[in-house]
Design a protein around this motif. Structure first.
Motif, PDB file in Angstrom:
ATOM      1  N   LEU A 107      48.417  47.870  66.567  1.00  0.00           N
ATOM      2  CA  LEU A 107      48.080  48.408  65.263  1.00  0.00           C
ATOM      3  C   LEU A 107      46.824  49.252  65.351  1.00  0.00           C
ATOM      4  N   GLU A 108      46.792  50.308  64.581  1.00  0.00           N
ATOM      5  CA  GLU A 108      45.572  51.085  64.433  1.00  0.00           C
ATOM      6  C   GLU A 108      45.109  50.901  62.995  1.00  0.00           C
ATOM      7  N   VAL A 109      43.885  50.444  62.820  1.00  0.00           N
ATOM      8  CA  VAL A 109      43.331  50.184  61.493  1.00  0.00           C
ATOM      9  C   VAL A 109      42.213  51.192  61.247  1.00  0.00           C
ATOM     10  N   VAL A 153      31.589  46.077  60.217  1.00  0.00           N
ATOM     11  CA  VAL A 153      32.943  45.621  59.933  1.00  0.00           C
ATOM     12  C   VAL A 153      33.455  44.755  61.078  1.00  0.00           C
ATOM     13  N   LEU A 154      34.188  43.708  60.723  1.00  0.00           N
ATOM     14  CA  LEU A 154      34.881  42.881  61.705  1.00  0.00           C
ATOM     15  C   LEU A 154      36.354  42.869  61.343  1.00  0.00           C
ATOM     16  N   ILE A 155      37.195  43.311  62.270  1.00  0.00           N
ATOM     17  CA  ILE A 155      38.648  43.276  62.090  1.00  0.00           C
ATOM     18  C   ILE A 155      39.171  42.237  63.063  1.00  0.00           C
ATOM     19  N   ASP A 204      42.397  38.304  68.217  1.00  0.00           N
ATOM     20  CA  ASP A 204      42.179  39.686  68.635  1.00  0.00           C
ATOM     21  C   ASP A 204      41.087  40.238  67.727  1.00  0.00           C
ATOM     22  N   ILE A 205      40.080  40.869  68.324  1.00  0.00           N
ATOM     23  CA  ILE A 205      38.897  41.272  67.556  1.00  0.00           C
ATOM     24  C   ILE A 205      38.563  42.734  67.802  1.00  0.00           C
ATOM     25  N   ALA A 206      38.226  43.430  66.724  1.00  0.00           N
ATOM     26  CA  ALA A 206      37.607  44.752  66.798  1.00  0.00           C
ATOM     27  C   ALA A 206      36.271  44.596  66.077  1.00  0.00           C
ATOM     28  N   GLU A 207      35.219  44.511  66.855  1.00  0.00           N
ATOM     29  CA  GLU A 207      33.888  44.238  66.322  1.00  0.00           C
ATOM     30  C   GLU A 207      33.117  45.531  66.088  1.00  0.00           C
ATOM     31  N   ASN A 208      32.715  45.758  64.856  1.00  0.00           N
ATOM     32  CA  ASN A 208      31.842  46.853  64.476  1.00  0.00           C
ATOM     33  C   ASN A 208      32.318  48.229  64.974  1.00  0.00           C
ATOM     34  N   LEU A 250      28.640  51.470  57.848  1.00  0.00           N
ATOM     35  CA  LEU A 250      29.643  52.496  57.554  1.00  0.00           C
ATOM     36  C   LEU A 250      29.166  53.278  56.333  1.00  0.00           C
ATOM     37  N   ALA A 251      28.777  54.502  56.554  1.00  0.00           N
ATOM     38  CA  ALA A 251      28.181  55.348  55.512  1.00  0.00           C
ATOM     39  C   ALA A 251      29.219  55.772  54.474  1.00  0.00           C
ATOM     40  N   PRO A 252      28.754  56.143  53.275  1.00  0.00           N
ATOM     41  CA  PRO A 252      29.680  56.657  52.266  1.00  0.00           C
ATOM     42  C   PRO A 252      30.478  57.846  52.813  1.00  0.00           C
ATOM     43  N   ALA A 253      31.758  57.872  52.504  1.00  0.00           N
ATOM     44  CA  ALA A 253      32.702  58.920  52.917  1.00  0.00           C
ATOM     45  C   ALA A 253      33.011  58.910  54.413  1.00  0.00           C
ATOM     46  N   ALA A 254      32.471  57.957  55.162  1.00  0.00           N
ATOM     47  CA  ALA A 254      32.740  57.873  56.599  1.00  0.00           C
ATOM     48  C   ALA A 254      33.920  56.939  56.861  1.00  0.00           C
ATOM     49  N   SER A 255      34.524  57.089  58.031  1.00  0.00           N
ATOM     50  CA  SER A 255      35.642  56.246  58.444  1.00  0.00           C
ATOM     51  C   SER A 255      35.369  55.652  59.808  1.00  0.00           C
ATOM     52  N   ALA A 256      36.004  54.520  60.083  1.00  0.00           N
ATOM     53  CA  ALA A 256      35.959  53.892  61.395  1.00  0.00           C
ATOM     54  C   ALA A 256      37.377  53.465  61.739  1.00  0.00           C
ATOM     55  N   THR A 257      37.754  53.599  63.005  1.00  0.00           N
ATOM     56  CA  THR A 257      39.100  53.277  63.452  1.00  0.00           C
ATOM     57  C   THR A 257      39.031  52.304  64.617  1.00  0.00           C
ATOM     58  N   ALA A 258      39.977  51.370  64.633  1.00  0.00           N
ATOM     59  CA  ALA A 258      40.056  50.403  65.745  1.00  0.00           C
ATOM     60  C   ALA A 258      41.520  50.093  66.016  1.00  0.00           C
ATOM     61  N   GLU A 259      41.813  49.714  67.254  1.00  0.00           N
ATOM     62  CA  GLU A 259      43.171  49.279  67.621  1.00  0.00           C
ATOM     63  C   GLU A 259      43.146  47.813  67.936  1.00  0.00           C
TER      64      GLU A 259
END
Length: 103
Positions: free
Chosen positions: A24-26, A40-42, A84-88, A94-103
């Protein structure tokens, strides 16, 4: 003939088990106009392992994340349950209007 049917049934059973796993890509996007998100912690885990329970007092690890942005106790808890962890993925806040992606 029976051996052939058994072989096919075995192969189908093995193939069906391998389809349970998924990549998965989040992507998390901060849609606010001036609020920064804490790190963020996924995490993906089975239904028996929970980082919190609805309608109960927040555990200390969750309080530390909410009040100070410290996700280390949550990461430790998730790691202990072999999640399964995607840490930070944003490498900080995470700034306003910014995005972060993790698999």
């Amino acid at each position: 003939m029976k051996a052939s049917a058994f072989t096919v049934a075995t192969l189908l059973a093995v193939a069906s088990q391998s389809t349970l796993a998924a990549e998965l890509e989040v992507e998390i996007t901060n849609l606010t106009k001036g609020l920064y998100f804490t790190p963020v912690l996924i995490t993906a885990h089975d239904s028996e392992d929970k980082l919190f329970e609805v309608a109960t007092e927040a555990p200390a690890a969750l309080q530390a994340m909410a009040e100070g942005g410290d996700i280390s106790a949550l990461v430790t808890q998730a790691s202990a349950s072999s999640s399964d962890i995607a840490e930070n993925p944003a490498a900080g806040l995470l700034a306003p209007a910014a995005s972060a992606t993790a698999e």
